[in-house]
Design a protein around this motif. Structure first.
Motif, PDB file in Angstrom:
ATOM      1  N   GLY A   1      -3.504   0.371   5.424  1.00 54.26           N
ATOM      2  CA  GLY A   1      -3.868  -0.781   4.608  1.00 54.26           C
ATOM      3  C   GLY A   1      -4.768  -1.774   5.307  1.00 54.26           C
ATOM      4  O   GLY A   1      -5.261  -2.704   4.679  1.00 54.26           O
ATOM      5  N   GLU A   2      -5.000  -1.586   6.623  1.00 59.42           N
ATOM      6  CA  GLU A   2      -5.853  -2.504   7.383  1.00 59.42           C
ATOM      7  C   GLU A   2      -7.253  -1.907   7.525  1.00 59.42           C
ATOM      8  O   GLU A   2      -7.408  -0.731   7.890  1.00 59.42           O
ATOM      9  CB  GLU A   2      -5.271  -2.757   8.772  1.00 59.42           C
ATOM     10  CG  GLU A   2      -3.966  -3.511   8.785  1.00 59.42           C
ATOM     11  CD  GLU A   2      -4.143  -5.013   8.637  1.00 59.42           C
ATOM     12  OE1 GLU A   2      -3.123  -5.720   8.657  1.00 59.42           O
ATOM     13  OE2 GLU A   2      -5.296  -5.481   8.504  1.00 59.42           O
TER      14      GLU A   2
ATOM     15  N   LYS B   1      -9.389   3.038   7.151  1.00 58.15           N
ATOM     16  CA  LYS B   1      -8.299   2.319   6.487  1.00 58.15           C
ATOM     17  C   LYS B   1      -6.999   2.799   7.123  1.00 58.15           C
ATOM     18  O   LYS B   1      -6.496   3.870   6.803  1.00 58.15           O
ATOM     19  CB  LYS B   1      -8.297   2.613   4.985  1.00 58.15           C
ATOM     20  CG  LYS B   1      -7.488   1.611   4.172  1.00 58.15           C
ATOM     21  CD  LYS B   1      -8.281   0.341   3.938  1.00 58.15           C
ATOM     22  CE  LYS B   1      -7.658  -0.536   2.873  1.00 58.15           C
ATOM     23  NZ  LYS B   1      -8.450  -1.728   2.598  1.00 58.15           N
TER      24      LYS B   1
ATOM     25  N   PHE C   1       0.861  -1.175   0.000  1.00 59.85           N
ATOM     26  CA  PHE C   1       0.000   0.000   0.000  1.00 59.85           C
ATOM     27  C   PHE C   1       0.902   1.231   0.000  1.00 59.85           C
ATOM     28  O   PHE C   1       2.117   1.135   0.150  1.00 59.85           O
ATOM     29  CB  PHE C   1      -0.928  -0.024   1.221  1.00 59.85           C
ATOM     30  CG  PHE C   1      -1.917  -1.159   1.185  1.00 59.85           C
ATOM     31  CD1 PHE C   1      -3.042  -1.087   0.384  1.00 59.85           C
ATOM     32  CD2 PHE C   1      -1.713  -2.303   1.941  1.00 59.85           C
ATOM     33  CE1 PHE C   1      -3.953  -2.132   0.334  1.00 59.85           C
ATOM     34  CE2 PHE C   1      -2.611  -3.360   1.900  1.00 59.85           C
ATOM     35  CZ  PHE C   1      -3.733  -3.273   1.092  1.00 59.85           C
TER      36      PHE C   1
ATOM     37  N   SER D   1      -2.932   8.505  -2.188  1.00 58.80           N
ATOM     38  CA  SER D   1      -1.952   7.608  -2.794  1.00 58.80           C
ATOM     39  C   SER D   1      -1.294   8.184  -4.052  1.00 58.80           C
ATOM     40  O   SER D   1      -0.269   7.673  -4.502  1.00 58.80           O
ATOM     41  CB  SER D   1      -2.612   6.271  -3.147  1.00 58.80           C
ATOM     42  OG  SER D   1      -3.640   6.452  -4.108  1.00 58.80           O
TER      43      SER D   1
END
Length: 543
Positions: free
Chosen positions: A444-445, A441, A284, A317
């Motif tokens: 990434g979890e 989030k 990620f 991102s």
């Protein structure tokens, strides 16, 4: 939709890879290396040991341990004999583990004695006190009626658990023909995996998956040209679909060598990247940013990197992806989720820089996408943001023992409501933009705020609590607990944070506490979480 593609069981991949690639290196872990033939031998030995232990087809095996070769041996060994693997997040603690073991009806729990500062076996002892008195062959748990076996890898093993050294020898006496018969009876359309993912109800849901991800990954390997010439650097956890699918399963499908680490450490990852000449890097945006920000990055030889797989589309991102293209390697993007697997969408190798940094690509064969109005469910025209829905042969078989939850997201026509905000252009190119769900989030979890809320409500000073996300430069967002105290009660932020520690996985824990007198409400009386998040950001003086 599946007739044209040969149905393949995960356990069969091990044999096929050994036959195709033989003495070629399959796995590098720390200072040890395995060929594909040696990997198959270890998987078969574990499969025969599980047979000797009495594991029957369809039994559920919880696998709660960090990345290591035994994780792979157990996963593929269990798949060979028709058992169902339940990977468990290594950051889970007592409450999380208790829920998963019970809800999954697991008969076997496999873990390590310790990992880093965490006493894994001590947590199991707390949940299964019989472990200190029973013999391994006769273990019975009052709290977990289905649980019959605990296997512990490590130097110190409880009296009632099977050690790794004691587990393996009985399997050597099992006739290989017995294993072959069990393997031959495995139905590729049967359940092989139950992977837990947080849900909007506050309770994790076990996503049941068959062996069909093999086809999805084969298509993905073709799109990105992944072959036995590639070297996969895999520091992502194997209990997560990203690491398991794009690392372990992809390696067996393509013959690509996998360099595996216990955990993500950017310094170690960069050293291995250079030493092993890794060609594929996954992560990620948090992982990729940490690699590029590490002090050793400027001096690291990254010339071997062919592709950097970083899911793109969210505003957080884009900057990371653009920087990676400039200093690490060409990025590719994709979209997936536990319910449909990874690689449901992928960019092509000739995608423009904007497509690689701002989108998720085009659907894989056998995947249909549409964007709908989240209220009416009606399809929206191209270019209009809405809720993403997916229909595919690779759809989950449902949430384990949760038919009502399954029906909420999967309609009679096979369309899955993802809860994700996305837009499709006129050519079918997908851009994932965020979540309609209240899920957070964190690095990434997936984190459901309800779990921390339910825990904090057990504190005697807490009257109301809502957990919302606030921006974080490294993890994208982190949880913050907005708390209303009971009349006449006092509690400090540190006291409430300490109340949560050790009871939930660390990534689920609130990072801050903001005390409030009231919550912003809608006209119908619902808490306005967006406004609450804004107030939390202001209180914490975040931009």
């Amino acid at each position: 939709m599946t007739d044209w593609y040969e149905r393949t069981a995960l356990g069969d991949l091990v044999d096929r890879a050994a036959a195709r690639f033989g003495d070629r290196e399959a796995l590098c872990f720390q200072e040890r290396r395995w060929s594909f033939a040696e990997l198959r031998a270890d998987v078969d030995r574990v499969a025969r040991a599980l047979l000797a232990l009495g594991v029957a087809p369809g039994e559920h095996l919880c696998l709660w341990m960090p990345n290591r070769p035994e994780w792979l041996h157990l996963f593929f060994g269990a798949a060979k004999i028709g058992a169902v693997v339940v990977p468990v997040n290594t950051r889970f603690r007592t409450l999380d583990l208790e829920y998963v073991v019970r809800q999954s009806d697991s008969t076997t729990l496999i873990t390590v004695d310790r990992w880093g500062p965490t006493d894994f076996q001590g947590i199991v002892r707390e949940l299964v006190p019989e472990l200190d008195a029973a013999a391994p062959e006769s273990l019975a748990s009052r709290r977990f009626p289905e649980l019959r076996r605990v296997i512990v890898l490590g130097a110190e093993v409880a009296r009632g658990a099977w050690s790794w050294e004691r587990l393996l020898p009985p399997g050597d006496a099992v006739d290989p023909a017995v294993l072959a018969r069990r393997q031959g009876a495995v139905d590729p359309d049967g359940t092989v995996l139950i992977m837990y993912t947080s849900g909007t109800t506050g309770f994790p849901k076990g996503v049941m998956q068959a062996h069909r991800m093999v086809r999805t990954l084969a298509d993905g390997a073709s799109r990105w040209g992944i072959t036995s010439r590639d070297v996969i650097l895999m520091y992502l956890p194997l209990f997560h679909v990203f690491g398991l699918y794009e690392g372990a399963i992809m390696s067996l499908l393509t013959g690509a060598r996998m360099v595996l680490t216990e955990r993500f450490d950017p310094g170690e990852a960069l050293a291995l990247l250079a030493r092993e000449r890794a060609t594929l890097v996954h992560g990620f945006d948090t992982h990729i940013q940490d690699l590029m920000d590490h002090p050793s990055f400027p001096g690291t030889d990254v010339s071997s990197v062919r592709l950097v797989f970083v899911p793109a589309g969210m505003a957080t991102s884009e900057a990371v992806a653009r920087r990676a293209n400039a200093v690490l390697g060409p990025t590719v993007s994709g979209y997936g989720m536990t319910e449909i697997g990874t690689g449901a969408c992928r960019t092509f190798l000739d995608a423009s820089l904007d497509e690689r940094c701002l989108g998720s690509g085009f659907p894989a064969p056998g995947f249909e996408f549409r964007v709908t109005d989240p209220v009416t469910g009606e399809p929206l025209p191209p270019g209009t943001p809405g809720e993403l829905q997916v229909r595919t042969y690779a759809m989950m078989q449902g949430y384990y023992r949760k038919p009502e939850e399954t029906a909420k997201v999967l309609d009679a026509d096979g369309w899955l409501r993802t809860g994700d905000l996305a837009v499709l252009d006129a050519h079918g190119f997908l851009r994932f933009m965020g979540r309609y769900k209240e899920m957070l989030k964190v690095g990434g979890e997936n984190v459901d705020p309800f779990e921390a809320e339910a825990l904090l409500l057990q504190h005697p000073a807490v009257a109301q609590v809502k957990v919302v996300g606030v921006p974080d430069p490294r993890l994208a967002e982190v949880p913050v607990a907005c708390v209303i105290l009971r009349e006449g009660q006092r509690a400090s932020a540190e006291e409430l944070l300490a109340f949560c520690r050790g009871r939930l996985a660390s990534f689920k824990l609130p990072r801050h506490v903001v005390f409030m007198r009231e919550f912003p409400l809608t006209s119908s009386g619902k808490v306005q979480r967006f406004e609450l998040s804004q107030r939390a950001r202001a209180a914490l003086r975040l931009e």
